[in-house]
Design a protein around this motif. Sequence first.
Motif, PDB file in Angstrom:
ATOM      1  N   ALA A  16       0.891  -1.290   0.108  1.00  0.00           N
ATOM      2  CA  ALA A  16      -0.084   0.058  -0.092  1.00  0.00           C
ATOM      3  C   ALA A  16       0.785   1.222  -0.024  1.00  0.00           C
ATOM      4  CB  ALA A  16      -0.823   0.101   1.190  1.00  0.00           C
ATOM      5  N   SER A  64      -2.860   5.822  -5.018  1.00  0.00           N
ATOM      6  CA  SER A  64      -2.449   4.842  -4.100  1.00  0.00           C
ATOM      7  C   SER A  64      -3.340   4.884  -2.886  1.00  0.00           C
ATOM      8  CB  SER A  64      -0.954   5.213  -3.827  1.00  0.00           C
ATOM      9  OG  SER A  64      -0.780   6.507  -3.246  1.00  0.00           O
ATOM     10  N   VAL A  65      -4.004   6.172  -2.690  1.00  0.00           N
ATOM     11  CA  VAL A  65      -4.821   6.017  -1.497  1.00  0.00           C
ATOM     12  C   VAL A  65      -6.039   5.106  -1.799  1.00  0.00           C
ATOM     13  CG1 VAL A  65      -6.442   7.427  -0.035  1.00  0.00           C
ATOM     14  CG2 VAL A  65      -4.196   8.572  -0.774  1.00  0.00           C
ATOM     15  N   ALA A 100      -4.869   1.852  -1.352  1.00  0.00           N
ATOM     16  CA  ALA A 100      -4.843   1.416   0.194  1.00  0.00           C
ATOM     17  C   ALA A 100      -6.188   0.640   0.625  1.00  0.00           C
ATOM     18  CB  ALA A 100      -4.402   2.581   1.099  1.00  0.00           C
ATOM     19  N   PHE A 101      -7.367   1.053   0.152  1.00  0.00           N
ATOM     20  CA  PHE A 101      -8.429   0.515   0.663  1.00  0.00           C
ATOM     21  C   PHE A 101      -8.444  -1.080   0.400  1.00  0.00           C
ATOM     22  CE2 PHE A 101     -12.744  -0.983  -0.161  1.00  0.00           C
ATOM     23  CZ  PHE A 101     -13.454  -0.429   0.959  1.00  0.00           C
ATOM     24  N   LEU A 118      -6.209  -2.504   2.837  1.00  0.00           N
ATOM     25  CA  LEU A 118      -6.744  -2.722   4.381  1.00  0.00           C
ATOM     26  C   LEU A 118      -7.571  -3.668   4.438  1.00  0.00           C
ATOM     27  CD1 LEU A 118      -7.323   1.193   4.987  1.00  0.00           C
ATOM     28  CD2 LEU A 118      -5.226  -0.335   5.906  1.00  0.00           C
ATOM     29  N   PHE A 125      -4.694   1.902  13.433  1.00  0.00           N
ATOM     30  CA  PHE A 125      -5.697   1.185  12.530  1.00  0.00           C
ATOM     31  C   PHE A 125      -5.987  -0.296  13.224  1.00  0.00           C
ATOM     32  CE2 PHE A 125      -6.371  -1.919   9.196  1.00  0.00           C
ATOM     33  CZ  PHE A 125      -7.617  -1.309   8.489  1.00  0.00           C
ATOM     34  N   VAL A 141     -11.420   2.108   9.060  1.00  0.00           N
ATOM     35  CA  VAL A 141     -11.188   2.307   7.538  1.00  0.00           C
ATOM     36  C   VAL A 141     -11.167   3.762   7.182  1.00  0.00           C
ATOM     37  CG1 VAL A 141     -11.675   1.767   5.159  1.00  0.00           C
ATOM     38  CG2 VAL A 141     -11.592  -0.004   7.003  1.00  0.00           C
ATOM     39  N   PHE A 155      -8.476   5.858   8.487  1.00  0.00           N
ATOM     40  CA  PHE A 155      -7.108   5.441   7.877  1.00  0.00           C
ATOM     41  C   PHE A 155      -6.984   6.273   6.469  1.00  0.00           C
ATOM     42  CE2 PHE A 155      -3.864   3.392   5.265  1.00  0.00           C
ATOM     43  CZ  PHE A 155      -2.846   3.005   5.978  1.00  0.00           C
ATOM     44  N   LEU A 156      -8.016   6.057   5.849  1.00  0.00           N
ATOM     45  CA  LEU A 156      -8.009   6.640   4.393  1.00  0.00           C
ATOM     46  C   LEU A 156      -8.124   8.108   4.530  1.00  0.00           C
ATOM     47  CD1 LEU A 156     -10.524   4.142   2.302  1.00  0.00           C
ATOM     48  CD2 LEU A 156      -8.096   4.410   2.454  1.00  0.00           C
ATOM     49  N   PHE A 166      -4.669   9.260   5.497  1.00  0.00           N
ATOM     50  CA  PHE A 166      -3.792   8.931   4.245  1.00  0.00           C
ATOM     51  C   PHE A 166      -4.057   9.982   3.120  1.00  0.00           C
ATOM     52  CE2 PHE A 166      -2.321   5.333   1.302  1.00  0.00           C
ATOM     53  CZ  PHE A 166      -0.873   6.052   1.228  1.00  0.00           C
ATOM     54  N   LEU A 167      -5.239  10.120   2.623  1.00  0.00           N
ATOM     55  CA  LEU A 167      -5.374  11.057   1.457  1.00  0.00           C
ATOM     56  C   LEU A 167      -4.938  12.385   1.791  1.00  0.00           C
ATOM     57  CD1 LEU A 167      -6.773  11.526  -1.362  1.00  0.00           C
ATOM     58  CD2 LEU A 167      -8.871  12.178   0.156  1.00  0.00           C
ATOM     59  N   VAL A 187      -1.018  12.565   1.572  1.00  0.00           N
ATOM     60  CA  VAL A 187      -0.332  12.518   0.272  1.00  0.00           C
ATOM     61  C   VAL A 187       0.189  13.567  -0.444  1.00  0.00           C
ATOM     62  CG1 VAL A 187      -0.869   9.948   0.012  1.00  0.00           C
ATOM     63  CG2 VAL A 187      -2.394  11.898  -0.867  1.00  0.00           C
TER      64      VAL A 187
END
Lengths: 478, 506
Positions: free
Chosen positions: A383, A417-418, A421-422, A425, B150, B166, B169-170, B173-174, B177
């Motif tokens: 990821a 890439s985000v 990641a899903f 995960l 997580f 989730v 995390f997303l 993470f978003l 970046v």
Amino acid sequence: MNFVSPDLSPAYAEMFVLGMTCLVLVVDVFLKDSQRGITYVLSMLTLLGAAAITATSGVVAQELVFSGHFVSDPMGDVLKLVVYATTAVVFLYSRDYLRQNDLFKGEFFMLALFAMLGIMVMISAGSMLSLYLGLELLSLSMYALVAFQRDSAQAAEAAMKYFVLGAIASGCLLYGISLLYGMTGTISLSGISASFSSADQFNIPVLFGLSFVVVGVAFKFGAVPFHSWVPDVYQGAPAPVTLFIASAPKIAAFALAMRLLVDGLGDLQGGWQDMLVALSVLSIVIGNLVAIVQTNIKRMLAYSTISHVGFILLGILTGSQEGYAAAMYYAIAYVVMTTGAFGLIIILSRKGYEAEQLEDFKGLNSRSPWLAGMMLMLVFSMAGIPPFVGFYAKLTVLMGLVEVGLTWLAVLALVFSVVGAFYYLRVVKLMYFDEPQEEGKPEAALDIRVLLSANAALVLLLGLFPDGLMSLCIKVFQ
Amino acid sequence: MMTGMPLLSLLIWVPVLGGLLVLAAGENRASLARWAALGISLATLALSLVLTAGFDSGTSHMQFVEMRPWIESFDIYYQLGVDGIALPLILLTTFITVLVVIAGWEVIQNKVAQYYAAFLIMEGLMIGVFSAMDAMLFYVFWEAMLVPMFIIIGVWGGPRRVYATVKFFLYTFLGSVFMLASLIYMYMESGTFEITSLYALPLGMSAQVLIFLSFLAAFAVKVPMWPVHTWLPDAHVEAPTGGSVILAAIMLKMGGYGFLRFSLPITPDASRELDWLLIGLSLIAVVYIGFVALVQRDMKKLIAYSSIAHMGFVTLGFFLMYAIVDRTGSLDGAAMGLQGGMVQMISHGLISGAMFLCVGVLYDRMHSREIGDYGGVVNTMPVFATFMVLFAMANAGLPGTSGFVGEFFVILASFQANFWFAMLAATTLILGAAYTLWMIKRVVFGDVANDNVAALQDINRREFFILSVLAVSVLALGLYPAPLTDLMSSSLDNLLNQALGSKLVP
């Protein structure tokens, strides 16, 4: 006529592998099923010997032999060493699986070794001819490997699909090569390189030939829109074969792209850059999006491979040394991660049962915290989460992109890439947050468990100390 | 300055390696894992106290600097250092982690070793975020931290934990970046990832604005600011008590820290240009989220929304300086805003941690977070009720508690900027009091609501210890905040100079 015997030393490794593989072929004929271990040991010795030869060759600059059909350079040596190691790891992971499923036959090892020889020839190709020979040796061995589980209808279907599509791609590549030959009158890569200049970048006939070459390369990589074989082949082939297809041939594809596009057609960079932009963007977008809906982990990893391939292409398309080094780093990192992930699938599989559904990973942390921890590292690495190697692979590619001013591509790749990641995960979720469907620890031989641990540890170590491999990749392009 | 011992490296790696050791202890030796975790977290706390003792608050320079080549191919260094901004946050981290370890003592029975290992590893990574002086090292710690969190929310959380974790995390993470893209861009411009060198990098206005926005994406999600706050209530509600405490007390502070370490000094001109955006979003957080908190039925959700409102104060304090300097020219007022934001971060770390621990105490007994299931808790748990009321008062900003100091500074500063800013910011005193005290009224006071409440046992010694330590710190900071403000004042002055300067390309 004066005959000078050529210096064959740069090709000793290839010759050794060829000789040993033929030896294995002969020896294997006389072995009983119970003695198949000898084939295994001999195959391993082949890899060891080849590694010793390559590691001691000490090539520092490009050397041409066989009238320029064969080149030996530092990049080739590094890639070959990676390929030997990968093949050895594949053999190690596969042994018990093959035994349990009555597939422990000499053919597997021979075909894999021949495929590896094809990869080596591709890596060292100095002309279109040797490149194509290597490619076909690899491809034909691969078709046979996929179909190697004779009674499996799924495997036969996958092999058929792979073969037909692969033949079309080879045809495209060959057609492109013939067009380029027609324009330049030579098949040697250095000759082709000499006869084009950057003025030819937007010359229509040249671009016509070039686009067929790119199609061939894209197919071998499995880049969108030439990716349709990837998920089916990954799913249909037995897990050890999938492991092999997913790992070493990606190095070959990288070498193919480097030799053809960079060594041979480097002056046309403006022409192929746009084509690769389209291929890589499509691969990253479609690979990551389609992976989300997969329920079969082999298919999911197939789409994830497609998106990783997009990243490798992003590195190549920069046309800069940093970019090539980044792509090479990415390809090696990808191989390390992917062998681990498929290795775990092999460990979880049992006699007559492929652990290929995502469901099979449910509650792995309760069954075996160690294996789950290893997979956790591999998945987060894929990821692109630091401190694992996958992050640095993405980072180097992105830096290469930003350096040549393609910042928008870097941002796009980051955003997807985000998205990627899903689905990674989700694997972690299944392993850690869900209850196990079955009881009992997955069984695996000690050496395989050690190997998997080493594999995952490598993902972490290369992430904590990324400089060694990174500077090596940069050095081979200087 | 102590140069002999790499204190910061120890602070990072003792908990990380300790966490791995705890993991190796395995699931069959739960009590060993607990004691080992306690020992390691105490050792880390001791190390951070040594760090504080050796810290010279008279200078704004980085101290305890460590520098080793790490990724030479890209000029990335393993470079650590602390100043008066990072040090209080490191102390907060080590302090809260000890409490979290104790708080999970009997509560966590499932996969104990993994639970403690995750917290210890996270502690090390969070200290890494606060002490990294190389932007790429910072980013590595910043992202790596997501992994243990997580797992914590997902494994030990509530019924909707998978969705929550989730999403957490997303979202984060978003956000990050985009920051990564900016860091790479600046590396290409300057050839270095060293944060202090980036302070000196001249940048054009449009580049600054883009970089500022990308930082905003990363930090606003972490803080979290309206409208990217929606992950927080979910994550808080579903996380186990320890996870909520770490999230609220420390992880949110990373967003605020990021503004101070990156946005203000690296893109000062863009910060000046876009301060209206930050002030606007902060005021929306303070007022609108305050109203949202008022209608919550779930205690954890209520505290989560109150966190967002309080963190709105932090960002408000940070970005008031431009308006103050433009209007009055007073640097003192600008410094007060910054200081108020910092104090508010520390104080909110203590108070929100304490509030979540209080809810955890109730949840462990009743397995419900619904306000409606409670009532008259004071009758059965008088000691606990005392603590909870104290922390609620602090949350509402009662003078004498730490909650008052930060809010008061920020409101004072905002008066110098604009009357209406102050007016809106001050509504928090009403709203904060309303949602916190109304919850207290419904949960703690009144008659015993039902048989479950009647059967409640008061807190045990372990819980008493945690809550009293927190109560003492909240009161101490409220009555005598000078040690904290002294610690950071010179670093904040330095930051103010950088943020008010200009680094446009001539």
